[in-house]
Design an enzyme around this catalytic site. Structure first.
Site, PDB file in Angstrom:
ATOM      1  CE  LYS A   4      -6.863  12.974  46.093  1.00 26.24           C
ATOM      2  NZ  LYS A   4      -6.243  13.057  44.760  1.00 26.24           N
TER       3      LYS A   4
ATOM      4  CB  THR B 147     -11.087   4.733  39.178  1.00 25.71           C
ATOM      5  OG1 THR B 147     -10.129   3.661  39.302  1.00 25.71           O
ATOM      6  CG2 THR B 147     -12.461   4.225  39.577  1.00 25.71           C
TER       7      THR B 147
ATOM      8  N   GLY C 286      -7.056   8.327  36.439  1.00 22.90           N
ATOM      9  CA  GLY C 286      -7.019   9.772  36.292  1.00 22.90           C
ATOM     10  C   GLY C 286      -7.952  10.537  37.201  1.00 22.90           C
ATOM     11  CB  THR C 287     -10.150   9.646  40.069  1.00 24.42           C
ATOM     12  OG1 THR C 287      -9.153   8.853  40.730  1.00 24.42           O
ATOM     13  CG2 THR C 287     -11.129   8.728  39.362  1.00 24.42           C
ATOM     14  N   GLY C 288      -7.598  11.459  40.385  1.00 21.20           N
ATOM     15  CA  GLY C 288      -6.892  12.490  41.138  1.00 21.20           C
ATOM     16  C   GLY C 288      -6.484  13.666  40.266  1.00 21.20           C
ATOM     17  CB  CYS C 289      -5.011  13.820  36.861  1.00 19.77           C
ATOM     18  SG  CYS C 289      -3.577  12.761  37.108  1.00 19.77           S
TER      19      CYS C 289
END
Length: 265
Positions: free
Chosen positions: A175, A207, A209-212
């Site tokens: 990412k 932004t 929690g974007t990875g989760c």
């Protein structure tokens, strides 16, 4: 068939990341969500104030309870807190052998609070990473797994993705959100080939929690798609829309969440 997706992660009391974000994502994408808690966090949009890991044996008990009764089509890992929990979930995956395993290598919260003990990085790399169907590191997480400097450009980001494959990962979604660029490029790297997926960078501070959310979307969507390329494209498109709609929410006074239910509300 409705996909059944299991998240194994920490709780976010503010609701923007962790188990809460995963279950919202599963629901938004038409999957039935289940959960195994690995840690309790006291946090909000401004940061994390406390973390209480769940005992590894209870993490294992939760996994066994779900797998012994309910069909599990895909699993995603988020915050695993310490090496004991990493080993417990690795043993659970070896016992139950789900078809798809998404490993989100959560190490640091958006506000900078460390969510993974130092001794757990090696455990994730050596014990859990080879069991995962795909891993989804951001640039600092990839550097930690490889014990090297953080990539500063897309070329080095790509090289580190290849290095993670050589280190035992089955597939890697690198990412590029941390890059200083107009667009946000991601690289999907598998032994069969590579794909570059790029989206315009969204001008929002919301932004959290974007990875989760992205890793949960991969788990929800993979049982419905033929391969990782089409799965990643669909999951990344969902996240992009959730980011673009994030400012419609008014949650907290810090880094707010993305809008998981932008299609419905």
């Amino acid at each position: 068939m409705i996909a059944h997706a299991l998240t194994i992660a920490g709780s976010d009391s503010g609701g923007g990341a962790g188990i809460q974000a995963d279950l919202k994502t599963f629901s938004a994408l038409g999957a039935y969500g289940m959960s195994v808690l690995t840690a309790l966090t006291a946090q909000n949009t401004r940061g994390v104030t406390d973390v209480q890991p769940v005992p590894p044996e209870f993490v294992a008990a939760q996994m066994d309870a779900v797998f012994s009764d309910i069909r599990v089509d895909a699993v995603k890992f988020g915050m695993l807190a310490n090496a004991g929990i990493v080993h417990a979930v690795a043993e659970g995956i070896e016992r139950h052998r789900p078809a798809y395993v998404v490993l989100d290598t959560v190490m640091v919260a958006k506000g900078g609070h460390r969510l993974l003990a130092a001794d757990a990085v090696a455990a994730i790399r050596d014990r859990l990473m080879p069991l995962a169907s795909i891993i989804t590191p951001n640039l600092p997480e990839a550097a930690a797994l490889l014990d090297c400097d953080v990539a500063e450009d897309e070329e080095e980001m790509h090289r580190q993705g290849l290095a993670l494959i050589e280190a035992g990962a089955q597939a890697v979604l690198m990412k590029g959100g941390h890059l200083d660029a107009v667009d946000s490029p991601d690289w999907l790297i598998t032994p069969e080939g590579e794909a570059r997926i790029v989206h315009p960078r969204v001008a929002t501070r919301n932004t959290h929690g974007t990875g989760c959310t992205l890793s949960a979307a991969l788990a929800a969507l993979r049982p419905k798609h033929a391969d990782w390329v089409t799965t990643v494209v669909a999951a990344r498109a969902y996240l992009q829309s959730a980011l673009e709609a994030a400012d419609r929410l008014d949650v907290g006074h810090g880094i707010g969440p993305v809008h998981h239910f932008h299609q419905w509300w």
